[in-house]
Design a protein around this motif. Structure first.
Motif, mmCIF file in Angstrom:
data_model
loop_
_atom_site.group_PDB
_atom_site.id
_atom_site.type_symbol
_atom_site.label_atom_id
_atom_site.label_comp_id
_atom_site.label_asym_id
_atom_site.label_seq_id
_atom_site.Cartn_x
_atom_site.Cartn_y
_atom_site.Cartn_z
ATOM 1 N N UNK A 1 0.846 -1.190 0.000
ATOM 2 C CA UNK A 1 0.000 0.000 0.000
ATOM 3 C C UNK A 1 0.884 1.243 0.000
ATOM 4 N N UNK A 2 1.911 1.268 0.820
ATOM 5 C CA UNK A 2 2.832 2.404 0.855
ATOM 6 C C UNK A 2 3.533 2.589 -0.480
ATOM 7 N N UNK A 3 3.944 1.481 -1.087
ATOM 8 C CA UNK A 3 4.610 1.550 -2.379
ATOM 9 C C UNK A 3 3.660 2.096 -3.439
ATOM 10 N N UNK A 4 2.419 1.611 -3.438
ATOM 11 C CA UNK A 4 1.432 2.098 -4.398
ATOM 12 C C UNK A 4 1.140 3.574 -4.178
ATOM 13 N N UNK A 5 1.056 3.985 -2.938
ATOM 14 C CA UNK A 5 0.811 5.397 -2.653
ATOM 15 C C UNK A 5 1.939 6.261 -3.206
ATOM 16 N N UNK B 1 -3.198 2.366 -10.540
ATOM 17 C CA UNK B 1 -2.610 2.307 -9.204
ATOM 18 C C UNK B 1 -3.639 2.683 -8.135
ATOM 19 N N UNK B 2 -4.482 3.647 -8.439
ATOM 20 C CA UNK B 2 -5.534 4.029 -7.498
ATOM 21 C C UNK B 2 -6.499 2.865 -7.278
ATOM 22 N N UNK C 1 -7.168 0.840 -3.793
ATOM 23 C CA UNK C 1 -8.509 0.661 -3.228
ATOM 24 C C UNK C 1 -8.814 -0.822 -3.000
ATOM 25 N N UNK C 2 -8.404 -1.678 -3.936
ATOM 26 C CA UNK C 2 -8.629 -3.117 -3.779
ATOM 27 C C UNK C 2 -7.861 -3.653 -2.579
ATOM 28 N N UNK C 3 -6.630 -3.202 -2.413
ATOM 29 C CA UNK C 3 -5.830 -3.660 -1.272
ATOM 30 C C UNK C 3 -6.419 -3.150 0.039
ATOM 31 N N UNK C 4 -6.918 -1.925 0.048
ATOM 32 C CA UNK C 4 -7.528 -1.374 1.256
ATOM 33 C C UNK C 4 -8.792 -2.148 1.610
ATOM 34 N N UNK C 5 -9.577 -2.517 0.609
ATOM 35 C CA UNK C 5 -10.786 -3.310 0.841
ATOM 36 C C UNK C 5 -10.427 -4.675 1.419
ATOM 37 N N UNK C 6 -9.390 -5.307 0.860
ATOM 38 C CA UNK C 6 -8.954 -6.610 1.376
ATOM 39 C C UNK C 6 -8.460 -6.479 2.810
ATOM 40 N N UNK C 7 -7.718 -5.420 3.082
ATOM 41 C CA UNK C 7 -7.219 -5.184 4.444
ATOM 42 C C UNK C 7 -8.385 -4.976 5.411
#
Length: 151
Positions: free
Chosen positions: A4-8, A48-49, A53-59
């Motif tokens: 997530x940090x890398x994507x940001x 990337x956005x 969002x997908x990673x945040x939803x999974x988290x």
């Protein structure tokens, strides 16, 4: 979380490049931004956005599942504490009943002993049900995982 940090940071860098390109176009600078490159950056930024969002939803999903399991374990612990207390009461009543039988039967002690035994059985059943629920909660994601992986 490191993804997530890398994507940001990648999104931020892409947005900075887009902003620089737009600034160059707006100022009329000799270095005109290439429209195709700008569109590619926008597409990358959008992808990337979406990934973020997908990673945040999974988290969020994993976090919610963890909280549910934590609550269920607290319920199981409460049931087990109740079971232990009932078993202590049952042992005390049975000890008193044995003493009463050796000295002559007291009906009120027999009634208390039977009531304590029934309460202990109810507590045992509740503890067993809570334990089964906790086990099912742990197994459900494992059972559903192959179905998700195949589809």
């Amino acid at each position: 979380m490191s993804e997530i940090g890398e994507l940001e940071s990648r999104i931020t860098a892409a947005l900075d490049r887009i902003r620089q390109g737009l600034d160059a176009q707006m100022s009329g600078a000799p270095e005109q931004a290439d429209d195709a490159a700008l569109e590619a950056e926008r597409a990358t930024s959008a992808q990337l956005t979406e990934d973020l969002q997908a990673m945040q939803t999974a988290y969020d999903s994993v976090t919610a599942q963890f909280e549910a399991q934590k609550a269920q374990m607290a319920l199981l612990d409460a049931e087990l504490q109740s079971l232990r207390a009932s078993n202590v009461q049952l042992r005390d009543m049975n000890t008193a009943l044995r003493e009463a039988v050796t000295e002559g039967l007291a009906p009120e002690l027999l009634d208390k002993a039977i009531a304590a035994e029934v309460e202990a059985l109810h507590a045992q059943r509740s503890a067993d049900a809570a334990e089964i629920d906790a086990i099912l909660t742990e197994l459900t994601p494992l059972i559903e995982e192959p179905a998700n992986a195949a589809g």
